[in-house]
Write a protein that holds these residues in place. Structure first.
Motif, mmCIF file in Angstrom:
data_model
loop_
_atom_site.group_PDB
_atom_site.id
_atom_site.type_symbol
_atom_site.label_atom_id
_atom_site.label_comp_id
_atom_site.label_asym_id
_atom_site.label_seq_id
_atom_site.Cartn_x
_atom_site.Cartn_y
_atom_site.Cartn_z
ATOM 1 N N VAL A 111 0.847 -1.200 0.000
ATOM 2 C CA VAL A 111 0.000 0.000 0.000
ATOM 3 C C VAL A 111 0.877 1.243 0.000
ATOM 4 C CG1 VAL A 111 -1.732 1.311 1.281
ATOM 5 C CG2 VAL A 111 -1.899 -1.184 1.169
ATOM 6 N N GLY A 112 1.870 1.256 0.879
ATOM 7 C CA GLY A 112 2.763 2.407 0.962
ATOM 8 C C GLY A 112 3.507 2.671 -0.329
ATOM 9 N N GLU A 113 3.998 1.618 -0.980
ATOM 10 C CA GLU A 113 4.732 1.796 -2.227
ATOM 11 C C GLU A 113 3.807 2.211 -3.371
ATOM 12 O OE1 GLU A 113 7.235 -1.447 -3.287
ATOM 13 O OE2 GLU A 113 8.560 -1.192 -1.559
ATOM 14 N N THR A 114 2.615 1.656 -3.413
ATOM 15 C CA THR A 114 1.676 2.009 -4.475
ATOM 16 C C THR A 114 1.342 3.498 -4.450
ATOM 17 O OG1 THR A 114 0.720 -0.212 -4.506
ATOM 18 C CG2 THR A 114 -0.628 1.568 -5.406
ATOM 19 N N LEU A 115 1.174 4.026 -3.250
ATOM 20 C CA LEU A 115 0.784 5.433 -3.100
ATOM 21 C C LEU A 115 1.967 6.348 -2.779
ATOM 22 C CD1 LEU A 115 -2.469 4.912 -0.991
ATOM 23 C CD2 LEU A 115 -2.264 5.190 -3.470
ATOM 24 N N ASP A 116 3.140 5.757 -2.515
ATOM 25 C CA ASP A 116 4.322 6.506 -2.086
ATOM 26 C C ASP A 116 4.005 7.350 -0.851
ATOM 27 O OD1 ASP A 116 6.924 7.367 -2.003
ATOM 28 O OD2 ASP A 116 6.660 8.926 -3.529
ATOM 29 N N VAL A 117 3.497 6.661 0.190
ATOM 30 C CA VAL A 117 3.167 7.333 1.447
ATOM 31 C C VAL A 117 3.843 6.594 2.608
ATOM 32 C CG1 VAL A 117 0.978 8.290 0.651
ATOM 33 C CG2 VAL A 117 1.016 6.003 1.683
ATOM 34 N N PRO A 118 4.165 7.314 3.687
ATOM 35 C CA PRO A 118 4.794 6.675 4.841
ATOM 36 C C PRO A 118 3.812 5.815 5.619
ATOM 37 C CG PRO A 118 4.362 8.981 5.299
ATOM 38 C CD PRO A 118 4.023 8.774 3.859
ATOM 39 N N LEU A 167 -6.067 5.049 4.208
ATOM 40 C CA LEU A 167 -6.988 5.203 3.084
ATOM 41 C C LEU A 167 -6.710 4.161 1.999
ATOM 42 C CD1 LEU A 167 -7.277 9.080 2.705
ATOM 43 C CD2 LEU A 167 -8.966 7.498 3.630
ATOM 44 N N GLY A 168 -5.444 3.938 1.705
ATOM 45 C CA GLY A 168 -5.104 2.918 0.716
ATOM 46 C C GLY A 168 -5.515 1.530 1.177
ATOM 47 N N THR A 169 -5.333 1.270 2.475
ATOM 48 C CA THR A 169 -5.765 -0.014 3.034
ATOM 49 C C THR A 169 -7.268 -0.189 2.891
ATOM 50 O OG1 THR A 169 -3.947 -0.058 4.651
ATOM 51 C CG2 THR A 169 -5.900 -1.377 5.140
ATOM 52 N N TYR A 183 -10.889 -10.278 7.470
ATOM 53 C CA TYR A 183 -10.008 -9.123 7.276
ATOM 54 C C TYR A 183 -9.194 -8.894 8.544
ATOM 55 C CZ TYR A 183 -13.119 -8.533 3.370
ATOM 56 O OH TYR A 183 -13.841 -8.755 2.224
ATOM 57 N N ARG A 184 -7.896 -9.074 8.437
ATOM 58 C CA ARG A 184 -6.998 -8.859 9.584
ATOM 59 C C ARG A 184 -6.558 -7.397 9.561
ATOM 60 N NH1 ARG A 184 -1.454 -9.050 10.608
ATOM 61 N NH2 ARG A 184 -0.908 -9.879 12.674
ATOM 62 N N VAL A 185 -6.919 -6.637 10.616
ATOM 63 C CA VAL A 185 -6.797 -5.183 10.526
ATOM 64 C C VAL A 185 -6.315 -4.551 11.828
ATOM 65 C CG1 VAL A 185 -8.686 -5.134 8.855
ATOM 66 C CG2 VAL A 185 -9.188 -4.701 11.255
ATOM 67 N N HIS A 186 -5.805 -3.331 11.687
ATOM 68 C CA HIS A 186 -5.537 -2.458 12.828
ATOM 69 C C HIS A 186 -6.743 -1.571 13.126
ATOM 70 C CE1 HIS A 186 -1.381 -3.285 11.280
ATOM 71 N NE2 HIS A 186 -1.105 -3.368 12.567
ATOM 72 N N GLU A 187 -7.320 -0.972 12.092
ATOM 73 C CA GLU A 187 -8.433 -0.027 12.251
ATOM 74 C C GLU A 187 -9.769 -0.760 12.138
ATOM 75 O OE1 GLU A 187 -4.883 2.262 11.557
ATOM 76 O OE2 GLU A 187 -5.783 0.772 10.221
ATOM 77 N N VAL A 188 -10.336 -1.145 13.273
ATOM 78 C CA VAL A 188 -11.541 -1.975 13.270
ATOM 79 C C VAL A 188 -12.770 -1.181 12.849
ATOM 80 C CG1 VAL A 188 -13.095 -3.368 14.696
ATOM 81 C CG2 VAL A 188 -10.612 -3.562 14.983
ATOM 82 N N ALA A 189 -13.020 -0.039 13.471
ATOM 83 C CA ALA A 189 -14.248 0.718 13.202
ATOM 84 C C ALA A 189 -14.320 1.151 11.740
ATOM 85 C CB ALA A 189 -14.332 1.932 14.126
ATOM 86 N N GLU A 190 -13.212 1.640 11.206
ATOM 87 C CA GLU A 190 -13.194 2.092 9.817
ATOM 88 C C GLU A 190 -13.426 0.912 8.857
ATOM 89 O OE1 GLU A 190 -10.433 4.834 12.164
ATOM 90 O OE2 GLU A 190 -11.054 2.731 12.174
ATOM 91 N N THR A 191 -12.787 -0.215 9.163
ATOM 92 C CA THR A 191 -12.964 -1.397 8.321
ATOM 93 C C THR A 191 -14.407 -1.882 8.356
ATOM 94 O OG1 THR A 191 -10.665 -2.071 8.713
ATOM 95 C CG2 THR A 191 -12.185 -3.767 7.939
#
Length: 286
Positions: free
Chosen positions: A224-231, A237-239, A254-262
């Protein structure tokens, strides 16, 4: 029907697996849940936000200081027992490639063994069978645990993903793991370049067509980071975009960090697909 622990999930029911890292050097949260109090608070929050599975890991995926099996078990097994005591109905997964750690975790109450390194220890599936636990069968391109890919090539990355994950899944069932408790994971970033992970996402439907429930671990990964060139901290958002595509193509877990957003993304896609009614439907009816 996907059956994990005490829970059953319909084929079109999206399932959120919340990440709880018991490591001081985790790549994303930098050890935020290494200590018990913070980790237990993370579990409470994740369950409240809609996670059905808690995935507990004691070794970060990337290179770093050596973590012995004994230390990995120390970080995870007692915590599994405490989560089980506090949340008898939540599905507990342990992210490990080691059979000895998996066995201790199952003894403590784990329901799923998340083998992110593609069966590098074949005894792990035997442990899952012995405890009637669920198993995640992952494609890691033959990589050794905690190594990064280097100039890895495939004639057809999705064909290789299918060959490996289906072989692992069928072996697990032959050993005695319940068929309804086996998931396959294309292994984004594991033994893959960014282009490989993008292709695995684009062709995810080919995995779904096998009939095995598909788990995707996309959260804030390097592709995701490389596709968007973001840290690292700007990959949410890409995730979520990748999550929406994966949901449309039929992934279930879906294995995630951000539960509510997912959860919001998955509920929206599910409603568009016709698998879920809107939570509220007043527009044009009043």
């Amino acid at each position: 029907m996907l059956r994990l622990g005490r829970r059953e999930f319909d084929p079109h029911e999206p399932v959120i697996m919340a990440i709880v890292n018991r490591t001081p050097d985790s790549f994303y949260d930098q050890g935020a849940t290494f200590h018990d109090e913070a980790a237990l608070a993370r579990v409470e929050q994740a369950v409240a936000e809609g996670a059905a599975i808690i995935d507990i890991g004691g070794v970060k995926a990337g290179p770093g200081e050596e973590v012995t099996a004994e230390e990995e078990a120390r970080r995870t097994v007692g915590f599994v027992a405490e989560v089980r005591r506090r949340h008898p109905d939540v599905v507990i997964s342990v992210d490990t490639w080691r059979a000895d750690v998996g066995e201790a975790a199952c003894e403590a109450g784990a329901d799923v063994l998340n083998d992110a390194w593609g069966g590098v220890d074949p005894r792990l599936a035997e442990v899952a069978a012995r405890y009637r636990a669920g198993l995640v069968c992952t494609h890691a391109g033959g990589a050794e645990p905690r190594t990064r890919p280097h100039r890895v090539t495939y004639d057809d990355v999705v064909a290789d993903i299918l060959r490996v994950t289906l072989g692992l899944a069928e072996r697990a069932v032959a050993l005695g793991v319940p068929r309804e408790s086996v998931m396959i994971d294309p292994g984004h970033d594991f033994g893959k370049s960014t282009r490989h992970s993008l292709e695995a996402t684009r062709r995810l439907g080919e995995l779904v067509e096998t009939g095995w429930p598909v788990l995707v671990s996309l959260s804030n990964k390097d592709f995701v980071g490389e596709t968007l060139d973001v840290p690292l901290k700007e990959r949410v958002l890409g995730t979520l975009a990748t999550t929406a595509v994966s949901a449309w193509l039929g992934a279930q877990v879906y294995r995630v960090h951000e539960v509510a957003e997912t959860r919001q993304v998955l509920e929206m896609v599910s409603a568009i697909a016709g698998h879920r009614d809107p939570a509220v439907a007043r527009r044009g009816l009043a």
